[in-house]
Design a protein around this motif. Structure first.
Motif, PDB file in Angstrom:
ATOM      1  N   ALA A 136       4.119   7.107   8.897  1.00 31.86           N
ATOM      2  CA  ALA A 136       3.039   7.309   9.873  1.00 31.86           C
ATOM      3  C   ALA A 136       1.703   6.820   9.322  1.00 31.86           C
ATOM      4  O   ALA A 136       0.930   6.176  10.038  1.00 31.86           O
ATOM      5  CB  ALA A 136       2.946   8.777  10.271  1.00 31.86           C
ATOM      6  N   GLU A 137       1.423   7.086   8.055  1.00 33.28           N
ATOM      7  CA  GLU A 137       0.153   6.660   7.457  1.00 33.28           C
ATOM      8  C   GLU A 137       0.075   5.137   7.366  1.00 33.28           C
ATOM      9  O   GLU A 137      -0.966   4.545   7.644  1.00 33.28           O
ATOM     10  CB  GLU A 137      -0.030   7.249   6.045  1.00 33.28           C
ATOM     11  CG  GLU A 137      -0.200   8.746   6.006  1.00 33.28           C
ATOM     12  CD  GLU A 137       1.129   9.494   6.027  1.00 33.28           C
ATOM     13  OE1 GLU A 137       1.091  10.721   6.246  1.00 33.28           O
ATOM     14  OE2 GLU A 137       2.197   8.881   5.833  1.00 33.28           O
ATOM     15  N   VAL A 138       1.179   4.516   6.989  1.00 31.76           N
ATOM     16  CA  VAL A 138       1.190   3.059   6.863  1.00 31.76           C
ATOM     17  C   VAL A 138       0.980   2.418   8.230  1.00 31.76           C
ATOM     18  O   VAL A 138       0.174   1.494   8.389  1.00 31.76           O
ATOM     19  CB  VAL A 138       2.513   2.580   6.227  1.00 31.76           C
ATOM     20  CG1 VAL A 138       2.636   1.063   6.309  1.00 31.76           C
ATOM     21  CG2 VAL A 138       2.598   3.041   4.780  1.00 31.76           C
ATOM     22  N   LEU A 168       3.714   7.781  16.714  1.00 28.37           N
ATOM     23  CA  LEU A 168       3.847   8.141  15.302  1.00 28.37           C
ATOM     24  C   LEU A 168       4.188   9.610  15.126  1.00 28.37           C
ATOM     25  O   LEU A 168       4.936   9.976  14.216  1.00 28.37           O
ATOM     26  CB  LEU A 168       2.557   7.800  14.542  1.00 28.37           C
ATOM     27  CG  LEU A 168       2.201   6.315  14.471  1.00 28.37           C
ATOM     28  CD1 LEU A 168       0.868   6.130  13.766  1.00 28.37           C
ATOM     29  CD2 LEU A 168       3.296   5.528  13.790  1.00 28.37           C
ATOM     30  N   GLU A 184      -0.319   3.764  10.946  1.00 32.77           N
ATOM     31  CA  GLU A 184      -1.666   4.034  11.456  1.00 32.77           C
ATOM     32  C   GLU A 184      -2.690   3.130  10.773  1.00 32.77           C
ATOM     33  O   GLU A 184      -3.614   2.638  11.415  1.00 32.77           O
ATOM     34  CB  GLU A 184      -2.057   5.505  11.275  1.00 32.77           C
ATOM     35  CG  GLU A 184      -3.405   5.771  11.911  1.00 32.77           C
ATOM     36  CD  GLU A 184      -3.607   7.202  12.362  1.00 32.77           C
ATOM     37  OE1 GLU A 184      -4.732   7.478  12.795  1.00 32.77           O
ATOM     38  OE2 GLU A 184      -2.675   8.010  12.290  1.00 32.77           O
ATOM     39  N   GLY A 185      -2.520   2.875   9.474  1.00 32.52           N
ATOM     40  CA  GLY A 185      -3.407   1.941   8.779  1.00 32.52           C
ATOM     41  C   GLY A 185      -3.271   0.535   9.332  1.00 32.52           C
ATOM     42  O   GLY A 185      -4.264  -0.183   9.498  1.00 32.52           O
ATOM     43  N   ARG A 224      -0.742   6.873  18.151  1.00 30.17           N
ATOM     44  CA  ARG A 224      -0.577   8.127  17.394  1.00 30.17           C
ATOM     45  C   ARG A 224       0.493   9.024  18.010  1.00 30.17           C
ATOM     46  O   ARG A 224       1.204   9.726  17.286  1.00 30.17           O
ATOM     47  CB  ARG A 224      -1.909   8.862  17.303  1.00 30.17           C
ATOM     48  CG  ARG A 224      -2.853   8.203  16.320  1.00 30.17           C
ATOM     49  CD  ARG A 224      -4.154   8.923  16.222  1.00 30.17           C
ATOM     50  NE  ARG A 224      -5.008   8.282  15.230  1.00 30.17           N
ATOM     51  CZ  ARG A 224      -6.316   8.342  15.237  1.00 30.17           C
ATOM     52  NH1 ARG A 224      -6.959   9.049  16.168  1.00 30.17           N
ATOM     53  NH2 ARG A 224      -7.014   7.717  14.313  1.00 30.17           N
ATOM     54  N   GLU A 234       0.816  -1.217   0.000  1.00 29.33           N
ATOM     55  CA  GLU A 234       0.000   0.000   0.000  1.00 29.33           C
ATOM     56  C   GLU A 234       0.845   1.260   0.000  1.00 29.33           C
ATOM     57  O   GLU A 234       0.415   2.298  -0.496  1.00 29.33           O
ATOM     58  CB  GLU A 234      -0.964  -0.010   1.186  1.00 29.33           C
ATOM     59  CG  GLU A 234      -2.082  -1.019   1.010  1.00 29.33           C
ATOM     60  CD  GLU A 234      -2.973  -1.143   2.228  1.00 29.33           C
ATOM     61  OE1 GLU A 234      -2.752  -0.426   3.236  1.00 29.33           O
ATOM     62  OE2 GLU A 234      -3.890  -1.974   2.178  1.00 29.33           O
ATOM     63  N   GLY A 263       2.793   4.707   1.038  1.00 29.24           N
ATOM     64  CA  GLY A 263       2.467   5.881   1.834  1.00 29.24           C
ATOM     65  C   GLY A 263       3.618   6.195   2.764  1.00 29.24           C
ATOM     66  O   GLY A 263       4.604   5.474   2.832  1.00 29.24           O
ATOM     67  N   GLY A 264       3.468   7.278   3.493  1.00 32.81           N
ATOM     68  CA  GLY A 264       4.492   7.647   4.465  1.00 32.81           C
ATOM     69  C   GLY A 264       4.456   6.712   5.654  1.00 32.81           C
ATOM     70  O   GLY A 264       3.447   6.051   5.914  1.00 32.81           O
ATOM     71  N   THR A 320      -5.316   3.864  20.740  1.00 30.86           N
ATOM     72  CA  THR A 320      -5.063   4.542  19.469  1.00 30.86           C
ATOM     73  C   THR A 320      -4.339   5.861  19.701  1.00 30.86           C
ATOM     74  O   THR A 320      -3.410   6.211  18.961  1.00 30.86           O
ATOM     75  CB  THR A 320      -6.378   4.757  18.693  1.00 30.86           C
ATOM     76  OG1 THR A 320      -6.940   3.469  18.397  1.00 30.86           O
ATOM     77  CG2 THR A 320      -6.163   5.524  17.407  1.00 30.86           C
TER      78      THR A 320
END
Length: 180
Positions: free
Chosen positions: A84-86, A177, A88-89, A174, A79, A81-82, A170
């Motif tokens: 943090a995005e990866v 992250l 968090e996903g 975060r 997938e 992405g950066g 969560t």
């Protein structure tokens, strides 16, 4: 005479999937062949034939769990992405309510591999750590710390299993992250 547990057969794979669904619901700690066989529409004798032993069945079930984990990690890599995005996903997938049974099975396998290092659980925790470190290292790049992220995710997962508090765990993920 027993089947070679390394040689796949349609019946073995079918029973493995049914047994996997059973242990997701019931855990493996007190797994007994008779109730398991009844639940999957088989007999203890057939299970022993197809998996070689109860330990062979446990190893196959842990392998099946690992297959699901590796598929998730492959999806994360694909997938993009950066970082943090990866991550968090990834956390979102893990923290979803429909994953609780899988997470409990992971926690059970992880703990048992630590206290029974010579049994069928042998290496489950260490191999899982190695897989996650490799994937997280690829996501984070050379400046990231995959051990810090893995420790955060594992701690948050255990906390989530203990409390069911998705919101608080969560927030903790975060915060980690945000420091990346």
């Amino acid at each position: 005479m027993s089947a070679d547990p390394q040689v796949p057969s349609a019946r073995r794979e079918e029973l493995l999937e049914l047994a996997y669904a059973y242990v997701l619901r019931n855990g493996m700690a007190a797994m007994s062949l008779r109730p398991l066989a009844e639940a999957v529409g088989s007999s203890p004798r057939v299970l022993l034939y197809l998996f070689g032993s109860k330990d062979g069945l446990v190893r196959a079930l842990l392998g099946r769990s690992r297959t699901e984990e590796l598929a998730l990690l492959a999806r994360v890599r694909a997938e993009g992405g950066g970082p943090a995005e990866v991550i968090e996903g990834l956390w979102g997938w893990l923290a979803a309510p429909q994953r609780r049974d899988l997470l409990r099975l992971w926690a059970e396998g992880y703990a048992r591999s630590l206290v029974e290092p010579d049994g069928p659980w042998a290496g489950f925790a260490a191999q899982g750590v190695q897989d996650w470190i490799e994937v997280l290292g690829g996501v984070l790049g050379p400046k990231g710390d995959p051990t810090e992220v893995l420790a955060t995710l594992r701690g948050a997962l255990l906390d989530l299993l203990a409390t069911g508090d998705v919101e608080r765990t969560t927030v903790a993920v975060r915060r980690t992250l945000a420091r990346m």
